[in-house]
Scaffold this motif. Structure first.
Motif, mmCIF file in Angstrom:
data_model
loop_
_atom_site.group_PDB
_atom_site.id
_atom_site.type_symbol
_atom_site.label_atom_id
_atom_site.label_comp_id
_atom_site.label_asym_id
_atom_site.label_seq_id
_atom_site.Cartn_x
_atom_site.Cartn_y
_atom_site.Cartn_z
ATOM 1 N N GLU A 1 -36.870 -51.647 40.805
ATOM 2 C CA GLU A 1 -37.256 -52.630 39.800
ATOM 3 C C GLU A 1 -38.262 -52.049 38.805
ATOM 4 O OE1 GLU A 1 -38.604 -56.231 41.511
ATOM 5 O OE2 GLU A 1 -36.766 -56.611 42.660
ATOM 6 N N LYS A 2 -39.178 -51.234 39.282
ATOM 7 C CA LYS A 2 -40.174 -50.624 38.399
ATOM 8 C C LYS A 2 -39.503 -49.721 37.367
ATOM 9 C CE LYS A 2 -44.123 -50.696 41.564
ATOM 10 N NZ LYS A 2 -45.149 -49.876 42.268
ATOM 11 N N PHE A 3 -38.526 -48.955 37.814
ATOM 12 C CA PHE A 3 -37.794 -48.074 36.898
ATOM 13 C C PHE A 3 -37.085 -48.904 35.829
ATOM 14 C CE2 PHE A 3 -33.826 -45.960 35.666
ATOM 15 C CZ PHE A 3 -34.315 -44.753 35.199
ATOM 16 N N ASN A 4 -36.463 -49.998 36.251
ATOM 17 C CA ASN A 4 -35.728 -50.845 35.311
ATOM 18 C C ASN A 4 -36.654 -51.485 34.277
ATOM 19 O OD1 ASN A 4 -33.001 -50.587 36.116
ATOM 20 N ND2 ASN A 4 -33.401 -51.842 37.909
ATOM 21 N N GLU A 5 -37.851 -51.855 34.701
ATOM 22 C CA GLU A 5 -38.817 -52.439 33.767
ATOM 23 C C GLU A 5 -39.211 -51.440 32.683
ATOM 24 O OE1 GLU A 5 -42.074 -53.791 36.082
ATOM 25 O OE2 GLU A 5 -40.955 -55.419 37.046
ATOM 26 N N LYS A 6 -39.349 -50.173 33.077
ATOM 27 C CA LYS A 6 -39.775 -49.146 32.131
ATOM 28 C C LYS A 6 -38.632 -48.656 31.243
ATOM 29 C CE LYS A 6 -43.616 -47.433 34.957
ATOM 30 N NZ LYS A 6 -44.206 -46.267 35.666
ATOM 31 N N ILE A 7 -37.437 -48.573 31.823
ATOM 32 C CA ILE A 7 -36.313 -47.969 31.098
ATOM 33 C C ILE A 7 -35.604 -48.977 30.196
ATOM 34 C CG2 ILE A 7 -34.420 -48.438 32.727
ATOM 35 C CD1 ILE A 7 -35.107 -45.074 30.991
ATOM 36 N N LYS A 8 -35.822 -50.275 30.432
ATOM 37 C CA LYS A 8 -35.066 -51.317 29.726
ATOM 38 C C LYS A 8 -35.187 -51.202 28.212
ATOM 39 C CE LYS A 8 -34.032 -56.232 30.022
ATOM 40 N NZ LYS A 8 -34.384 -57.525 30.669
ATOM 41 N N ARG A 9 -36.377 -50.809 27.725
ATOM 42 C CA ARG A 9 -36.587 -50.723 26.271
ATOM 43 C C ARG A 9 -35.784 -49.592 25.635
ATOM 44 N NH1 ARG A 9 -42.904 -49.221 26.504
ATOM 45 N NH2 ARG A 9 -42.716 -50.740 28.185
ATOM 46 N N TYR A 10 -35.334 -48.642 26.458
ATOM 47 C CA TYR A 10 -34.605 -47.485 25.923
ATOM 48 C C TYR A 10 -33.093 -47.587 26.141
ATOM 49 C CZ TYR A 10 -39.329 -45.571 26.046
ATOM 50 O OH TYR A 10 -40.669 -45.386 25.883
ATOM 51 N N GLU A 11 -32.680 -48.445 27.069
ATOM 52 C CA GLU A 11 -31.252 -48.558 27.370
ATOM 53 C C GLU A 11 -30.523 -49.280 26.238
ATOM 54 O OE1 GLU A 11 -30.549 -48.660 32.145
ATOM 55 O OE2 GLU A 11 -31.247 -50.510 31.225
ATOM 56 N N SER A 12 -29.344 -48.786 25.903
ATOM 57 C CA SER A 12 -28.533 -49.442 24.879
ATOM 58 C C SER A 12 -27.093 -48.973 25.020
ATOM 59 C CB SER A 12 -29.050 -49.107 23.481
ATOM 60 O OG SER A 12 -28.776 -47.745 23.167
ATOM 61 N N TYR A 13 -26.188 -49.735 24.454
ATOM 62 C CA TYR A 13 -24.778 -49.346 24.506
ATOM 63 C C TYR A 13 -24.501 -48.174 23.567
ATOM 64 C CZ TYR A 13 -23.892 -53.294 27.491
ATOM 65 O OH TYR A 13 -23.904 -54.163 28.560
ATOM 66 N N PHE A 14 -25.343 -48.014 22.557
ATOM 67 C CA PHE A 14 -25.213 -46.841 21.692
ATOM 68 C C PHE A 14 -25.465 -45.564 22.486
ATOM 69 C CE2 PHE A 14 -27.359 -43.542 19.235
ATOM 70 C CZ PHE A 14 -26.422 -43.284 18.246
ATOM 71 N N LEU A 15 -26.569 -45.533 23.245
ATOM 72 C CA LEU A 15 -26.884 -44.351 24.056
ATOM 73 C C LEU A 15 -25.862 -44.168 25.176
ATOM 74 C CD1 LEU A 15 -30.784 -44.522 24.362
ATOM 75 C CD2 LEU A 15 -29.413 -42.912 23.022
ATOM 76 N N ALA A 16 -25.396 -45.288 25.741
ATOM 77 C CA ALA A 16 -24.378 -45.204 26.792
ATOM 78 C C ALA A 16 -23.107 -44.555 26.248
ATOM 79 C CB ALA A 16 -24.072 -46.592 27.345
ATOM 80 N N GLY A 17 -22.701 -44.967 25.051
ATOM 81 C CA GLY A 17 -21.518 -44.367 24.429
ATOM 82 C C GLY A 17 -21.726 -42.906 24.106
ATOM 83 N N PHE A 18 -22.915 -42.571 23.594
ATOM 84 C CA PHE A 18 -23.243 -41.192 23.244
ATOM 85 C C PHE A 18 -23.109 -40.268 24.448
ATOM 86 C CE2 PHE A 18 -26.287 -37.708 22.948
ATOM 87 C CZ PHE A 18 -25.987 -37.161 21.708
ATOM 88 N N PHE A 19 -23.751 -40.628 25.543
ATOM 89 C CA PHE A 19 -23.757 -39.753 26.723
ATOM 90 C C PHE A 19 -22.455 -39.846 27.516
ATOM 91 C CE2 PHE A 19 -28.411 -40.065 26.106
ATOM 92 C CZ PHE A 19 -28.686 -38.694 26.055
ATOM 93 N N GLN A 20 -21.908 -41.065 27.671
ATOM 94 C CA GLN A 20 -20.687 -41.197 28.462
ATOM 95 C C GLN A 20 -19.532 -40.428 27.830
ATOM 96 O OE1 GLN A 20 -19.433 -44.939 30.435
ATOM 97 N NE2 GLN A 20 -17.671 -44.884 29.073
ATOM 98 N N THR A 21 -19.344 -40.587 26.534
ATOM 99 C CA THR A 21 -18.210 -39.940 25.872
ATOM 100 C C THR A 21 -18.479 -38.460 25.628
ATOM 101 O OG1 THR A 21 -17.696 -42.043 24.800
ATOM 102 C CG2 THR A 21 -16.653 -40.073 23.900
ATOM 103 N N GLY A 22 -19.697 -38.131 25.216
ATOM 104 C CA GLY A 22 -20.015 -36.725 24.985
ATOM 105 C C GLY A 22 -19.909 -35.897 26.244
ATOM 106 N N LEU A 23 -20.506 -36.386 27.318
ATOM 107 C CA LEU A 23 -20.508 -35.635 28.573
ATOM 108 C C LEU A 23 -19.158 -35.661 29.279
ATOM 109 C CD1 LEU A 23 -23.988 -36.694 29.982
ATOM 110 C CD2 LEU A 23 -23.350 -34.451 29.093
ATOM 111 N N SER A 24 -18.293 -36.598 28.904
ATOM 112 C CA SER A 24 -16.987 -36.684 29.566
ATOM 113 C C SER A 24 -16.136 -35.440 29.324
ATOM 114 C CB SER A 24 -16.221 -37.921 29.078
ATOM 115 O OG SER A 24 -15.787 -37.761 27.739
ATOM 116 N N MET A 25 -16.504 -34.647 28.330
ATOM 117 C CA MET A 25 -15.786 -33.405 28.076
ATOM 118 C C MET A 25 -15.933 -32.428 29.241
ATOM 119 S SD MET A 25 -14.342 -33.658 25.088
ATOM 120 C CE MET A 25 -13.980 -31.943 24.748
ATOM 121 N N VAL A 26 -17.050 -32.548 29.970
ATOM 122 C CA VAL A 26 -17.308 -31.579 31.043
ATOM 123 C C VAL A 26 -17.702 -32.225 32.364
ATOM 124 C CG1 VAL A 26 -17.934 -29.630 29.576
ATOM 125 C CG2 VAL A 26 -19.649 -31.348 30.126
#
Length: 237
Positions: free
Chosen positions: A110-135
């Motif tokens: 829960e502590k991690f989620n409280e801190k990371i929530k401000r940085y999480e977004s679907y933009f970043l999820a798309g960036f890393f999920q699709t970019g890293l999916s190459m490898v």
């Protein structure tokens, strides 16, 4: 016989993914090296998973949360363009380690989620999920973890995750085509696996209604945790 066997295996893994939303692709990519050369492994797997996820999203289109797609798609375009251009210049050896640790902390701290929530977004999820999916073969849990926080309904989680993963695999397939991979060389295997993937998506979507929502969430969290642990272990093995 190879085509028939891989079609059946894809059907089973796609059924599992249709029920709980993920896991099928990772199981499939663990089996494929015994049947395909390494240069064909990720492209053929990507095309098959595109069929599996796209059909799963279509079968559950009423539950897809379309509001998350624009930001995810923008991140995906930037991510795959960047990673495709610098792939030969960077070491991605420890990327799976960070993905695995992030998933475990996100699910259980829960502590991690409280801190990371401000940085999480679907933009970043798309960036890393699709970019890293190459490898990296296990990027699906990134988006699934985020969706599990935002939506409590299991059908919304699975259908939306399928739609987002479809975009990831579609972009990845186009990149491999751009780099000259000839999918037609494996047309027999691809047809068998695509048929198995679509059929498995339909069966999995039908069986998902049999699972209680609370049990589904716990099953998904446990499965995500096991996949994360496997990702971490594979870095050091």
């Amino acid at each position: 016989m190879t085509e028939l066997f891989l079609g059946i295996v894809t059907f089973l893994t796609s059924t599992i993914a249709g029920i709980v939303g993920l896991g099928g692709g990772m199981m499939l990519i663990a089996i494929l090296p015994s049947f395909l050369p390494l240069n064909a492994l990720i492209p053929v797997h990507g095309l098959t998973q595109m069929s599996s996820n796209l059909s799963r999203a279509i079968f559950g289109y009423k539950d897809v949360q379309f509001e998350v797609i624009p930001k995810f798609l923008l991140g995906s375009f930037i991510g795959i363009a960047l990673f495709a251009s610098i792939l030969s210049f960077i070491s991605l050896e420890y990327v799976p380690l960070f993905i695995g640790v992030y998933i475990l902390l996100s699910l259980w701290s829960e502590k991690f989620n409280e801190k990371i929530k401000r940085y999480e977004s679907y933009f970043l999820a798309g960036f890393f999920q699709t970019g890293l999916s190459m490898v990296v073969g296990a990027t699906g849990p990134l988006t699934m973890t985020l969706l599990l926080k935002d939506y409590k309904d299991k059908d919304k989680v699975v259908a939306t995750a399928a739609a987002l993963m479809s975009l990831t695999h579609i972009l990845k397939v186009f990149v491999f085509m751009y780099f000259g991979f000839v999918f037609f060389d494996y047309i027999g295997i691809i047809i068998a696996m695509v048929i198995g993937a679509v059929a498995g998506s339909w069966v999995g979507t039908t069986l998902r209604d049999k699972i209680d929502g609370k049990k589904f969430t716990m099953i998904l969290k446990v499965l995500l945790s096991l996949l994360a642990a496997k990702i971490i272990i594979d870095v050091f093995v």
